[in-house]
Design a protein around this motif. Structure first.
Motif, PDB file in Angstrom:
ATOM      1  N   PHE A   1      46.498  48.679  46.750  1.00 36.46           N
ATOM      2  CA  PHE A   1      45.706  48.715  45.524  1.00 36.46           C
ATOM      3  C   PHE A   1      44.241  48.983  45.842  1.00 36.46           C
ATOM      4  CE2 PHE A   1      48.831  45.302  43.994  1.00 36.46           C
ATOM      5  CZ  PHE A   1      49.664  46.238  43.400  1.00 36.46           C
ATOM      6  N   LEU A   2      43.702  50.074  45.342  1.00 37.43           N
ATOM      7  CA  LEU A   2      42.257  50.276  45.309  1.00 37.43           C
ATOM      8  C   LEU A   2      41.820  49.921  43.901  1.00 37.43           C
ATOM      9  CD1 LEU A   2      39.581  51.304  46.523  1.00 37.43           C
ATOM     10  CD2 LEU A   2      40.207  53.577  45.700  1.00 37.43           C
ATOM     11  N   SER A   3      41.009  48.887  43.774  1.00 36.66           N
ATOM     12  CA  SER A   3      40.674  48.349  42.456  1.00 36.66           C
ATOM     13  C   SER A   3      39.268  48.746  42.045  1.00 36.66           C
ATOM     14  CB  SER A   3      40.781  46.819  42.467  1.00 36.66           C
ATOM     15  OG  SER A   3      42.067  46.418  42.882  1.00 36.66           O
ATOM     16  N   LYS A   4      39.125  49.033  40.775  1.00 32.82           N
ATOM     17  CA  LYS A   4      37.825  49.360  40.203  1.00 32.82           C
ATOM     18  C   LYS A   4      37.467  48.292  39.179  1.00 32.82           C
ATOM     19  CE  LYS A   4      35.197  52.978  37.874  1.00 32.82           C
ATOM     20  NZ  LYS A   4      35.216  54.363  37.338  1.00 32.82           N
ATOM     21  N   SER A   5      36.263  47.768  39.289  1.00 27.54           N
ATOM     22  CA  SER A   5      35.806  46.715  38.391  1.00 27.54           C
ATOM     23  C   SER A   5      34.596  47.183  37.604  1.00 27.54           C
ATOM     24  CB  SER A   5      35.439  45.461  39.193  1.00 27.54           C
ATOM     25  OG  SER A   5      34.823  44.500  38.360  1.00 27.54           O
ATOM     26  N   LYS A   6      34.442  46.655  36.402  1.00 27.37           N
ATOM     27  CA  LYS A   6      33.238  46.923  35.619  1.00 27.37           C
ATOM     28  C   LYS A   6      32.065  46.059  36.083  1.00 27.37           C
ATOM     29  CE  LYS A   6      35.387  48.422  31.287  1.00 27.37           C
ATOM     30  NZ  LYS A   6      35.567  48.103  29.850  1.00 27.37           N
ATOM     31  N   LEU A   7      32.366  45.023  36.857  1.00 25.26           N
ATOM     32  CA  LEU A   7      31.311  44.131  37.318  1.00 25.26           C
ATOM     33  C   LEU A   7      30.479  44.808  38.399  1.00 25.26           C
ATOM     34  CD1 LEU A   7      33.375  40.832  37.649  1.00 25.26           C
ATOM     35  CD2 LEU A   7      31.984  41.578  35.709  1.00 25.26           C
ATOM     36  N   ARG A   8      29.226  44.437  38.490  1.00 29.38           N
ATOM     37  CA  ARG A   8      28.354  44.912  39.558  1.00 29.38           C
ATOM     38  C   ARG A   8      28.022  43.715  40.439  1.00 29.38           C
ATOM     39  NH1 ARG A   8      26.192  49.884  39.041  1.00 29.38           N
ATOM     40  NH2 ARG A   8      24.365  49.356  40.288  1.00 29.38           N
ATOM     41  N   PHE A   9      28.537  43.748  41.662  1.00 27.88           N
ATOM     42  CA  PHE A   9      28.352  42.636  42.574  1.00 27.88           C
ATOM     43  C   PHE A   9      27.069  42.813  43.381  1.00 27.88           C
ATOM     44  CE2 PHE A   9      32.999  43.454  42.309  1.00 27.88           C
ATOM     45  CZ  PHE A   9      33.324  42.350  41.540  1.00 27.88           C
ATOM     46  N   GLU A  10      26.578  41.729  43.905  1.00 28.10           N
ATOM     47  CA  GLU A  10      25.404  41.803  44.760  1.00 28.10           C
ATOM     48  C   GLU A  10      25.768  42.386  46.119  1.00 28.10           C
ATOM     49  OE1 GLU A  10      23.374  38.133  45.145  1.00 28.10           O
ATOM     50  OE2 GLU A  10      23.187  37.798  42.984  1.00 28.10           O
ATOM     51  N   ASP A  11      24.825  43.102  46.711  1.00 23.10           N
ATOM     52  CA  ASP A  11      25.010  43.669  48.047  1.00 23.10           C
ATOM     53  C   ASP A  11      24.932  42.541  49.073  1.00 23.10           C
ATOM     54  OD1 ASP A  11      24.919  44.983  50.444  1.00 23.10           O
ATOM     55  OD2 ASP A  11      23.202  46.244  49.955  1.00 23.10           O
ATOM     56  N   GLN A  12      26.063  42.255  49.730  1.00 21.27           N
ATOM     57  CA  GLN A  12      26.124  41.163  50.703  1.00 21.27           C
ATOM     58  C   GLN A  12      26.016  41.641  52.151  1.00 21.27           C
ATOM     59  OE1 GLN A  12      26.248  38.064  49.700  1.00 21.27           O
ATOM     60  NE2 GLN A  12      26.764  38.322  47.551  1.00 21.27           N
ATOM     61  N   LEU A  13      25.883  42.959  52.368  1.00 24.97           N
ATOM     62  CA  LEU A  13      26.027  43.493  53.716  1.00 24.97           C
ATOM     63  C   LEU A  13      24.757  44.077  54.327  1.00 24.97           C
ATOM     64  CD1 LEU A  13      29.463  45.283  53.303  1.00 24.97           C
ATOM     65  CD2 LEU A  13      29.001  43.354  54.808  1.00 24.97           C
ATOM     66  N   SER A  14      23.831  44.551  53.505  1.00 25.41           N
ATOM     67  CA  SER A  14      22.702  45.315  54.045  1.00 25.41           C
ATOM     68  C   SER A  14      21.856  44.528  55.035  1.00 25.41           C
ATOM     69  CB  SER A  14      21.813  45.819  52.897  1.00 25.41           C
ATOM     70  OG  SER A  14      22.468  46.845  52.186  1.00 25.41           O
ATOM     71  N   GLY A  15      21.827  43.214  54.900  1.00 24.35           N
ATOM     72  CA  GLY A  15      21.037  42.418  55.824  1.00 24.35           C
ATOM     73  C   GLY A  15      21.611  42.331  57.223  1.00 24.35           C
ATOM     74  N   TYR A  16      22.857  42.791  57.400  1.00 21.08           N
ATOM     75  CA  TYR A  16      23.524  42.671  58.695  1.00 21.08           C
ATOM     76  C   TYR A  16      23.618  43.980  59.476  1.00 21.08           C
ATOM     77  CZ  TYR A  16      25.158  38.223  56.742  1.00 21.08           C
ATOM     78  OH  TYR A  16      25.223  36.972  56.186  1.00 21.08           O
TER      79      TYR A  16
END
Length: 255
Positions: free
Chosen positions: A142-157
Motif C-alpha cells: 500500500f502506498l497511501s496518500k493523506s490529506k494531512l500535512r505532517f511536520e518534517d521530522q528528517l531534515s535535522g538529521y
C-alpha cells in the motif's frame, strides 16, 4: 549474486507475542534464509523466549535491544535499534533492504494484514524487479496518500537534496528499499538519529520512507490508498477482493 539485508523490529511483551515472533522466524527461514538480519527489540518481558527461538533458527543475525529511554510502545524504537546495529556493522555490500516488524504481536486483528503482506514479500523476484526499475527506490503493498500535512521530522538529521513530500506514506510499515539510499542515510546521518527518542509511534510508517524519496528515488506501491478520503486503508475489508477497493496496481513516481 545480489545480497539482501532484513531489518526486523520486534516487541514481545506476552507469550502470545512470542508465538507471532515464531511465525516470523519460520517465514524468514522459508523465504529469506540467504539474508543477513539486523534485529531490534523493544524492552519487553518475553524477549528472552524470542531470542532463544531466533538463535535456534540458523538465520544469520545481529541483535540490539532499544535503550529504555528510547523505547516507545510501537515498532519505531525497535526499528531505530536495528538500524543502529546496521550502522555499527559497517557493511555496504547489500543490494536490497527489507523492513519487517512483529505485526500482530499486540493486536490479534493485525493477523489479517499480516496474511496479505507476507505472501507479497515472499515473492522476492517481484519486489526486487520493482526495485531494479529506473529510479524506483522503495516498494510496498500500500502506498497511501493523506490529506494531512505532517511536520518534517528528517531534515535535522541528513542533508537531503529534495524537500519533504508531505502527503505520502507506506501504510502498515512493511516495505523494501533499494539498498544504496538506505545505506547513504544510515551511514551519513547525524548520530543523534540513533540517540534521540523519536516520540512518535508512527515515525517509520509515515516519515522514514521519505529518507529514500528525498534522495531522488520514487516510491512504488502495488495499490494506492487515499488514506482519509473514501476508503481509509485502516477500514478496507481485507477479506474481500482488494482490487475492488483499491483499484489497479499503480506505478506511482514522484516527478
Amino acid at each position: 549474486m545480489k545480497k539482501s539485508a532484513v531489518v526486523f523490529a520486534g516487541y514481545f511483551p506476552t507469550p502470545f507475542s512470542v508465538q507471532v515472533g515464531k511465525e516470523f522466524i519460520d517465514y524468514f527461514s522459508a523465504h529469506f534464509s540467504d539474508c543477513h538480519f539486523y534485529v531490534g527489540l523493544n524492552q519487553a518481558e518475553c524477549n528472552e523466549q524470542f531470542v532463544t527461538l531466533l538463535a535456534q533458527s540458523g538465520l544469520s543475525y545481529e541483535l540490539r535491544i532499544a535503550p529504555a529511554e528510547l523505547t516507545l510502545n510501537s515498532d519505531a524504537s525497535a526499528y531505530q535499534a536495528a538500524l543502529a546495529q546496521l550502522r555499527d556493522s559497517c557493511r555496504t555490500d547489500f543490494d536490497y533492504v527489507y523492513l519487517f516488524h512483529s505485526k500482530g504481536a499486540t493486536n490479534v486483528e493485525s493477523k489479517k494484514l499480516r496474511d496479505h503482506f507476507l505472501p507479497r514479500f515472499a515473492n522476492r523476484s517481484h519486489v526486487e524487479a520493482v526495485l531494479d526499475m529506473d529510479r524506483i527506490g522503495s516498494y510496498s503493498l500500500f502506498l497511501s496518500k493523506s490529506k494531512l500535512r505532517f511536520e518534517d521530522q528528517l531534515s535535522g538529521y541528513f542533508p537531503f537534496e529534495r524537500p519533504y513530500f508531505f502527503t505520502y506514506l507506506y501504510f502498515h510499515t512493511i516495505y523494501a528499499f533499494r539498498a544504496q539510499p538506505v545505506l547513504d542515510f544510515v551511514y551519513g546521518c547525524k548520530a543523534e538519529f540513533f540517540r534521540t527518542n523519536l516520540k512518535d509511534r508512527y515515525f517509520f510508517e509515515r516519515d522514514f520512507p521519505h529518507a529514500i524519496w528525498r534522495q531522488g528515488y520514487a516510491p512504488f506501491g502495488d495499490f494506492i490508498v487515499n488514506w482519509n478520503d473514501g476508503f481509509p486503508a485502516g477500514e478496507v475489508d481485507l477479506n474481500s477482493d482488494i482490487a475492488v477497493y483499491l483499484g489497479r496496481p499503480l506505478d506511482f513516481r514522484i516527478r
